[in-house]
Design a protein around this motif. Sequence first.
Motif, PDB file in Angstrom:
ATOM      1  N   VAL A  98      85.401  -4.720  96.618  1.00 39.95           N
ATOM      2  CA  VAL A  98      84.620  -3.983  97.476  1.00 39.95           C
ATOM      3  C   VAL A  98      84.921  -2.492  97.356  1.00 39.95           C
ATOM      4  O   VAL A  98      83.788  -1.388  97.406  1.00 39.95           O
ATOM      5  CB  VAL A  98      84.978  -4.303  99.028  1.00 39.95           C
ATOM      6  CG1 VAL A  98      84.399  -3.329  99.923  1.00 39.95           C
ATOM      7  CG2 VAL A  98      84.538  -5.745  99.329  1.00 39.95           C
ATOM      8  N   GLY A  99      86.067  -1.869  96.994  1.00 40.93           N
ATOM      9  CA  GLY A  99      86.270  -0.626  96.811  1.00 40.93           C
ATOM     10  C   GLY A  99      85.639  -0.056  95.458  1.00 40.93           C
ATOM     11  O   GLY A  99      85.094   1.003  95.414  1.00 40.93           O
ATOM     12  N   LEU A 100      85.938  -0.938  94.586  1.00 36.76           N
ATOM     13  CA  LEU A 100      85.457  -0.574  93.067  1.00 36.76           C
ATOM     14  C   LEU A 100      83.787  -0.447  93.203  1.00 36.76           C
ATOM     15  O   LEU A 100      83.027   0.708  92.698  1.00 36.76           O
ATOM     16  CB  LEU A 100      85.560  -1.488  92.200  1.00 36.76           C
ATOM     17  CG  LEU A 100      85.116  -1.339  90.763  1.00 36.76           C
ATOM     18  CD1 LEU A 100      85.608  -0.221  89.945  1.00 36.76           C
ATOM     19  CD2 LEU A 100      85.435  -2.677  89.828  1.00 36.76           C
ATOM     20  N   PHE A 101      83.205  -1.467  93.699  1.00 36.61           N
ATOM     21  CA  PHE A 101      81.565  -1.470  93.668  1.00 36.61           C
ATOM     22  C   PHE A 101      81.107  -0.312  94.764  1.00 36.61           C
ATOM     23  O   PHE A 101      80.144   0.351  94.277  1.00 36.61           O
ATOM     24  CB  PHE A 101      81.093  -2.735  94.025  1.00 36.61           C
ATOM     25  CG  PHE A 101      81.373  -3.702  92.978  1.00 36.61           C
ATOM     26  CD1 PHE A 101      81.605  -3.427  91.673  1.00 36.61           C
ATOM     27  CD2 PHE A 101      81.639  -5.012  93.461  1.00 36.61           C
ATOM     28  CE1 PHE A 101      81.904  -4.448  90.894  1.00 36.61           C
ATOM     29  CE2 PHE A 101      81.924  -6.148  92.431  1.00 36.61           C
ATOM     30  CZ  PHE A 101      81.896  -5.849  91.135  1.00 36.61           C
ATOM     31  N   TYR A 102      81.559  -0.394  95.948  1.00 37.28           N
ATOM     32  CA  TYR A 102      81.040   0.651  97.026  1.00 37.28           C
ATOM     33  C   TYR A 102      81.212   2.024  96.380  1.00 37.28           C
ATOM     34  O   TYR A 102      80.478   2.978  96.644  1.00 37.28           O
ATOM     35  CB  TYR A 102      81.759   0.340  98.218  1.00 37.28           C
ATOM     36  CG  TYR A 102      81.075   1.194  99.250  1.00 37.28           C
ATOM     37  CD1 TYR A 102      79.628   1.024  99.702  1.00 37.28           C
ATOM     38  CD2 TYR A 102      81.829   2.248  99.811  1.00 37.28           C
ATOM     39  CE1 TYR A 102      79.358   1.922 100.573  1.00 37.28           C
ATOM     40  CE2 TYR A 102      81.352   3.271 100.872  1.00 37.28           C
ATOM     41  CZ  TYR A 102      80.060   2.934 101.333  1.00 37.28           C
ATOM     42  OH  TYR A 102      79.860   3.932 102.345  1.00 37.28           O
ATOM     43  N   GLY A 103      82.572   2.288  95.977  1.00 32.47           N
ATOM     44  CA  GLY A 103      83.037   3.635  95.445  1.00 32.47           C
ATOM     45  C   GLY A 103      82.226   3.897  94.148  1.00 32.47           C
ATOM     46  O   GLY A 103      81.944   5.281  94.269  1.00 32.47           O
ATOM     47  N   GLY A 104      81.770   3.095  93.405  1.00 33.55           N
ATOM     48  CA  GLY A 104      80.912   3.321  92.277  1.00 33.55           C
ATOM     49  C   GLY A 104      79.755   3.853  92.555  1.00 33.55           C
ATOM     50  O   GLY A 104      78.934   4.717  92.190  1.00 33.55           O
ATOM     51  N   ALA A 105      79.108   3.120  93.834  1.00 32.17           N
ATOM     52  CA  ALA A 105      77.675   3.398  94.359  1.00 32.17           C
ATOM     53  C   ALA A 105      77.833   4.817  94.781  1.00 32.17           C
ATOM     54  O   ALA A 105      76.816   5.644  94.636  1.00 32.17           O
ATOM     55  CB  ALA A 105      77.411   2.344  95.173  1.00 32.17           C
ATOM     56  N   ARG A 106      78.841   5.221  95.641  1.00 27.23           N
ATOM     57  CA  ARG A 106      78.953   6.649  96.181  1.00 27.23           C
ATOM     58  C   ARG A 106      79.142   7.574  95.324  1.00 27.23           C
ATOM     59  O   ARG A 106      78.720   8.756  95.647  1.00 27.23           O
ATOM     60  CB  ARG A 106      79.938   6.287  97.480  1.00 27.23           C
ATOM     61  CG  ARG A 106      79.699   5.607  98.473  1.00 27.23           C
ATOM     62  CD  ARG A 106      78.240   5.954  99.110  1.00 27.23           C
ATOM     63  NE  ARG A 106      78.848   7.160 100.111  1.00 27.23           N
ATOM     64  CZ  ARG A 106      77.908   7.415 101.088  1.00 27.23           C
ATOM     65  NH1 ARG A 106      76.905   6.796 101.563  1.00 27.23           N
ATOM     66  NH2 ARG A 106      78.248   8.481 101.811  1.00 27.23           N
ATOM     67  N   ALA A 107      80.031   7.227  94.300  1.00 27.07           N
ATOM     68  CA  ALA A 107      80.353   8.255  93.541  1.00 27.07           C
ATOM     69  C   ALA A 107      79.279   8.861  92.572  1.00 27.07           C
ATOM     70  O   ALA A 107      78.905  10.019  92.130  1.00 27.07           O
ATOM     71  CB  ALA A 107      81.537   7.869  92.495  1.00 27.07           C
ATOM     72  N   THR A 108      78.392   7.982  92.155  1.00 26.22           N
ATOM     73  CA  THR A 108      77.192   8.237  91.245  1.00 26.22           C
ATOM     74  C   THR A 108      75.854   8.401  91.879  1.00 26.22           C
ATOM     75  O   THR A 108      75.206   9.074  91.825  1.00 26.22           O
ATOM     76  CB  THR A 108      76.863   7.059  90.220  1.00 26.22           C
ATOM     77  OG1 THR A 108      76.714   5.883  90.912  1.00 26.22           O
ATOM     78  CG2 THR A 108      78.236   6.786  89.235  1.00 26.22           C
ATOM     79  N   GLY A 109      75.829   7.701  93.086  1.00 33.98           N
ATOM     80  CA  GLY A 109      74.539   7.927  93.806  1.00 33.98           C
ATOM     81  C   GLY A 109      73.294   7.114  93.204  1.00 33.98           C
ATOM     82  O   GLY A 109      72.306   7.308  93.775  1.00 33.98           O
TER      83      GLY A 109
END
Length: 178
Positions: A98-109
């Motif tokens: 969850v941290g990896l996928f959600y963080g990736g989505a928020r970091a790149t947009g």
Amino acid sequence: MTTSKGGGATGKGGGRNGGADADGGQRTRASGSGADAPRGGTPAPPTRHPAAGAPLTPGRVGLYVLLLVVAVLVAFAGTLLQAAWFPGGLLLALAGLVGLFYGGARATGTAGGVLVPGAAWLVTVFLLLSDVRPEGDFLFGPGLGSYGFLLGGIVIAVICATGNQLRAAGVPRGRVGG
């Protein structure tokens, strides 16, 4: 021009319509025709997220490569962790996803922030799953934890990608249907 109710050009409420507006010529938001109401009744989409076809900059490419490497590491760690401590290890491995996928989505947009680590995680996990040594050793054993890790990771990736698509499309948060 006067009417029996005292309207008209000289009557009470002589606005733009010749007294048709009861509130002195101002329209309400409830009527949907006020100056501050958007056309069609939908709010304008937020502009803080880049578009789906955002240009690839060197920083963005570097971030995608970093997400790819972290996804491979999370796949290895989750594979070992979910088998080591069954209920808690599985939950911890899924929380890492969850941290990896959600963080990736928020970091790149962008949707690529979920798709790149999701694809790297999926390929790594399925390569680990299919790799059986001649001695019969393998990392994934048959059991509830292995299947929960595989299916849970896929479901988490889909949820994060869908949520990112809704944010990029400008769907307002709030009540469904209201």
